[in-house]
Structure formats: C-alpha cells, structure tokens
Design a protein around this motif. Sequence first.
Motif, PDB file in Angstrom:
ATOM      1  N   THR A  65      -4.239  56.080 -10.836  1.00  0.00           N
ATOM      2  CA  THR A  65      -3.384  56.843  -9.926  1.00  0.00           C
ATOM      3  C   THR A  65      -4.114  58.063  -9.372  1.00  0.00           C
ATOM      4  N   ILE A  66      -4.777  58.800 -10.267  1.00  0.00           N
ATOM      5  CA  ILE A  66      -5.505  59.995  -9.841  1.00  0.00           C
ATOM      6  C   ILE A  66      -6.687  59.620  -8.955  1.00  0.00           C
ATOM      7  N   GLY A  67      -7.392  58.566  -9.350  1.00  0.00           N
ATOM      8  CA  GLY A  67      -8.560  58.143  -8.584  1.00  0.00           C
ATOM      9  C   GLY A  67      -8.205  57.747  -7.161  1.00  0.00           C
ATOM     10  N   ARG A  68      -7.142  56.969  -7.013  1.00  0.00           N
ATOM     11  CA  ARG A  68      -6.724  56.551  -5.674  1.00  0.00           C
ATOM     12  C   ARG A  68      -6.285  57.751  -4.832  1.00  0.00           C
ATOM     13  N   ALA A  69      -5.569  58.679  -5.470  1.00  0.00           N
ATOM     14  CA  ALA A  69      -5.099  59.854  -4.737  1.00  0.00           C
ATOM     15  C   ALA A  69      -6.279  60.706  -4.265  1.00  0.00           C
ATOM     16  N   LEU A  70      -7.274  60.870  -5.134  1.00  0.00           N
ATOM     17  CA  LEU A  70      -8.448  61.654  -4.752  1.00  0.00           C
ATOM     18  C   LEU A  70      -9.224  60.979  -3.627  1.00  0.00           C
ATOM     19  N   ARG A  71      -9.414  59.684  -3.758  1.00  0.00           N
ATOM     20  CA  ARG A  71     -10.174  58.968  -2.736  1.00  0.00           C
ATOM     21  C   ARG A  71      -9.490  59.043  -1.374  1.00  0.00           C
ATOM     22  N   SER A  72      -8.198  58.812  -1.349  1.00  0.00           N
ATOM     23  CA  SER A  72      -7.491  58.808  -0.064  1.00  0.00           C
ATOM     24  C   SER A  72      -7.405  60.207   0.541  1.00  0.00           C
ATOM     25  N   SER A  73      -7.146  61.220  -0.297  1.00  0.00           N
ATOM     26  CA  SER A  73      -7.010  62.573   0.242  1.00  0.00           C
ATOM     27  C   SER A  73      -8.346  63.126   0.721  1.00  0.00           C
ATOM     28  N   LEU A  74      -9.426  62.816   0.007  1.00  0.00           N
ATOM     29  CA  LEU A  74     -10.745  63.272   0.442  1.00  0.00           C
ATOM     30  C   LEU A  74     -11.190  62.554   1.710  1.00  0.00           C
ATOM     31  N   ALA A  75     -10.812  61.300   1.840  1.00  0.00           N
ATOM     32  CA  ALA A  75     -11.165  60.537   3.034  1.00  0.00           C
ATOM     33  C   ALA A  75     -10.474  61.112   4.269  1.00  0.00           C
ATOM     34  N   VAL A  76      -9.285  61.665   4.078  1.00  0.00           N
ATOM     35  CA  VAL A  76      -8.558  62.266   5.197  1.00  0.00           C
ATOM     36  C   VAL A  76      -9.363  63.409   5.807  1.00  0.00           C
ATOM     37  N   TYR A  77     -10.138  64.097   4.964  1.00  0.00           N
ATOM     38  CA  TYR A  77     -10.961  65.204   5.436  1.00  0.00           C
ATOM     39  C   TYR A  77     -12.293  64.726   6.007  1.00  0.00           C
ATOM     40  N   GLY A  78     -12.446  63.411   6.137  1.00  0.00           N
ATOM     41  CA  GLY A  78     -13.639  62.871   6.770  1.00  0.00           C
ATOM     42  C   GLY A  78     -14.796  62.594   5.836  1.00  0.00           C
ATOM     43  N   HIS A  79     -14.586  62.688   4.515  1.00  0.00           N
ATOM     44  CA  HIS A  79     -15.670  62.456   3.575  1.00  0.00           C
ATOM     45  C   HIS A  79     -15.844  60.963   3.284  1.00  0.00           C
ATOM     46  N   ASP A  80     -17.081  60.586   3.050  1.00  0.00           N
ATOM     47  CA  ASP A  80     -17.401  59.234   2.603  1.00  0.00           C
ATOM     48  C   ASP A  80     -17.325  59.244   1.082  1.00  0.00           C
ATOM     49  N   VAL A  81     -16.321  58.565   0.512  1.00  0.00           N
ATOM     50  CA  VAL A  81     -16.034  58.671  -0.914  1.00  0.00           C
ATOM     51  C   VAL A  81     -16.376  57.380  -1.642  1.00  0.00           C
ATOM     52  N   VAL A  82     -17.161  57.510  -2.716  1.00  0.00           N
ATOM     53  CA  VAL A  82     -17.432  56.407  -3.631  1.00  0.00           C
ATOM     54  C   VAL A  82     -16.683  56.715  -4.922  1.00  0.00           C
ATOM     55  N   TRP A  83     -15.820  55.808  -5.352  1.00  0.00           N
ATOM     56  CA  TRP A  83     -14.991  56.033  -6.541  1.00  0.00           C
ATOM     57  C   TRP A  83     -15.451  55.120  -7.666  1.00  0.00           C
ATOM     58  N   CYS A  84     -15.771  55.712  -8.805  1.00  0.00           N
ATOM     59  CA  CYS A  84     -16.159  54.958 -10.002  1.00  0.00           C
ATOM     60  C   CYS A  84     -15.154  55.242 -11.114  1.00  0.00           C
ATOM     61  N   THR A  85     -14.836  54.227 -11.905  1.00  0.00           N
ATOM     62  CA  THR A  85     -13.850  54.390 -12.971  1.00  0.00           C
ATOM     63  C   THR A  85     -14.478  54.449 -14.356  1.00  0.00           C
ATOM     64  N   ALA A  86     -15.798  54.376 -14.442  1.00  0.00           N
ATOM     65  CA  ALA A  86     -16.472  54.400 -15.740  1.00  0.00           C
ATOM     66  C   ALA A  86     -17.802  55.134 -15.612  1.00  0.00           C
ATOM     67  N   GLY A  87     -18.297  55.590 -16.750  1.00  0.00           N
ATOM     68  CA  GLY A  87     -19.518  56.374 -16.754  1.00  0.00           C
ATOM     69  C   GLY A  87     -20.750  55.602 -16.318  1.00  0.00           C
ATOM     70  N   ARG A  88     -20.919  54.396 -16.848  1.00  0.00           N
ATOM     71  CA  ARG A  88     -22.111  53.607 -16.500  1.00  0.00           C
ATOM     72  C   ARG A  88     -22.120  53.259 -15.014  1.00  0.00           C
ATOM     73  N   GLU A  89     -20.956  52.981 -14.473  1.00  0.00           N
ATOM     74  CA  GLU A  89     -20.857  52.696 -13.037  1.00  0.00           C
ATOM     75  C   GLU A  89     -21.280  53.913 -12.217  1.00  0.00           C
ATOM     76  N   ALA A  90     -20.877  55.102 -12.675  1.00  0.00           N
ATOM     77  CA  ALA A  90     -21.243  56.331 -11.974  1.00  0.00           C
ATOM     78  C   ALA A  90     -22.744  56.585 -12.059  1.00  0.00           C
ATOM     79  N   LEU A  91     -23.340  56.314 -13.218  1.00  0.00           N
ATOM     80  CA  LEU A  91     -24.778  56.515 -13.385  1.00  0.00           C
ATOM     81  C   LEU A  91     -25.567  55.580 -12.475  1.00  0.00           C
ATOM     82  N   GLU A  92     -25.096  54.343 -12.330  1.00  0.00           N
ATOM     83  CA  GLU A  92     -25.750  53.401 -11.415  1.00  0.00           C
ATOM     84  C   GLU A  92     -25.646  53.895  -9.975  1.00  0.00           C
ATOM     85  N   ALA A  93     -24.472  54.405  -9.617  1.00  0.00           N
ATOM     86  CA  ALA A  93     -24.286  54.929  -8.257  1.00  0.00           C
ATOM     87  C   ALA A  93     -25.206  56.120  -8.014  1.00  0.00           C
ATOM     88  N   GLY A  94     -25.377  56.962  -9.035  1.00  0.00           N
ATOM     89  CA  GLY A  94     -26.244  58.117  -8.907  1.00  0.00           C
ATOM     90  C   GLY A  94     -27.705  57.748  -8.759  1.00  0.00           C
TER      91      GLY A  94
END
Length: 239
Positions: free
Chosen positions: A12-41
């Motif tokens: 719920t929080i992740g979807r809200a953050l992604r959608s609200s940040l996108a409204v401000y024109g940001h390109d948002v990548v959302w990860c739900t786990a640590g290893r996924e975030a490390l790969e993205a980084g």
Amino acid sequence: MARLLVVEDDDTIGRALRSSLAVYGHDVVWCTAGREALEAGRDGRFDLVLLDLGLPDVDGLDVCRDLRLTQPDTVLVMLTARDAEMDVIIGLEAGADDYLTKPVGLAELHARIHAHLRRVETTQRPDPEDDAAGSTTVLGDLVLDLAGRRVLAAGTELPLRAKEFELFARLAAQPATAVSRETLMSEVWDEHWFRSTKTLDVHIAALRRHLADLPAGTALPRITTLRGHGYRLDPPEAE
C-alpha cells in the motif's frame, strides 16, 4: 525530472509513493526487497533513494551501506518506523543523508525530496564565474575545490559523501567564523527543517574522522564545537 529508487515492502505504501512521486514528474523505480534494490543500484544511477529499513530479506542498514558504495553521489533518505535516537544515529552513520520516521505526510515528504534534489542540482551546476569568484580554498595542507567537488590533503582526495562535502564547504566559506546549527541545517539540508538536528552532529563526526585519518604532521583545519550555538572551522594557524 529526477530518477528515484523507492525501497518499500509494504504494498500500500509503495504504490502510494510511486504514484504520488510520478505526479511530480519523477521516474520512479519501486523495489519491495533489499536484494532487488541492490541489483537496481548496480544496474543504474539514481538521483535519490527512499529506503525503508524493515525489509523482508536484507536489513535496510546493509542495503544503505551497499548503495552508498555503488551510488556515492546519490541522496539516500531513510523512511522508517524506527524512531529511537540511536536508530537515527546508526542510520546516518550507515550512509544516509536524511532520516524520516513514519508516519510522514506526503506534502512534507515531497518538500524534503524537492529540497534535496534542488540542492544537488545547484551544487553540481557549473558556474561560469567560478574562476572570478575563486572556487578553490586553501587551509594549510588542505585544498577545497568547489568546482570539482573534492577536498585534497597533500594531494590525497578525502572520500567525502555529498552531504559531508557540502557541510565542509559551508564551514570553509567562513573560516574562523561561528556558524549556528540552524544556519547549517537550513543551508546544507533544508530551509524548513524542524526535526532533530542529530544528522548534523553525525556528519560533523564523520568529517573529523576523515581529518584524523590523514598523516601526522599535516597542517589541517580543525572543527570546533560551540556549545549551544554551532560549529567553527579554525584554520591551522589558529590552533
């Protein structure tokens, strides 16, 4: 438009953050786990990371430390329910530039993100008048290069993080002059900052460690604590 990495396992929080940040024109990548975030980084660069600490697979502090290595110039903002003072200190020492505790209003979060991104853009933007204004400050054996965003001591570059550099540059702008905590928080972090200023103390401690790690005999400035007021950068000759 900024590229943001949101690391949040709550759907719920992740979807809200992604959608609200996108409204401000940001390109948002959302990860739900640590290893996924490390790969993205490791796969791409981000302007800002919004990181939860309570992740299902890897502790958020470890994710922060790893991202700080792969994304050295990225703003790292922790957004977590851990609100004890020691948690804040540990989080900042792990490499975070900012620490927000849940719940936090979206308006405040957007304002804080905007302030961080604006400050990064301002400090990284080339200034055609740098040469005339003097972009290099010499303090004993230490050289502050504003244009190159680096600090050199006897030819060796100090491994400063983005906020550490900005804090040191602000103090060096007025050597031997007292600078209040409020001024440092306003000019280095956020002009509307109203939470704990513990982040300032942690970054000052990090700067002191960097200076202490330099070879003995090096003529270096000293960061002096002014109790009840702030800090002062004393040139070597003032010691």
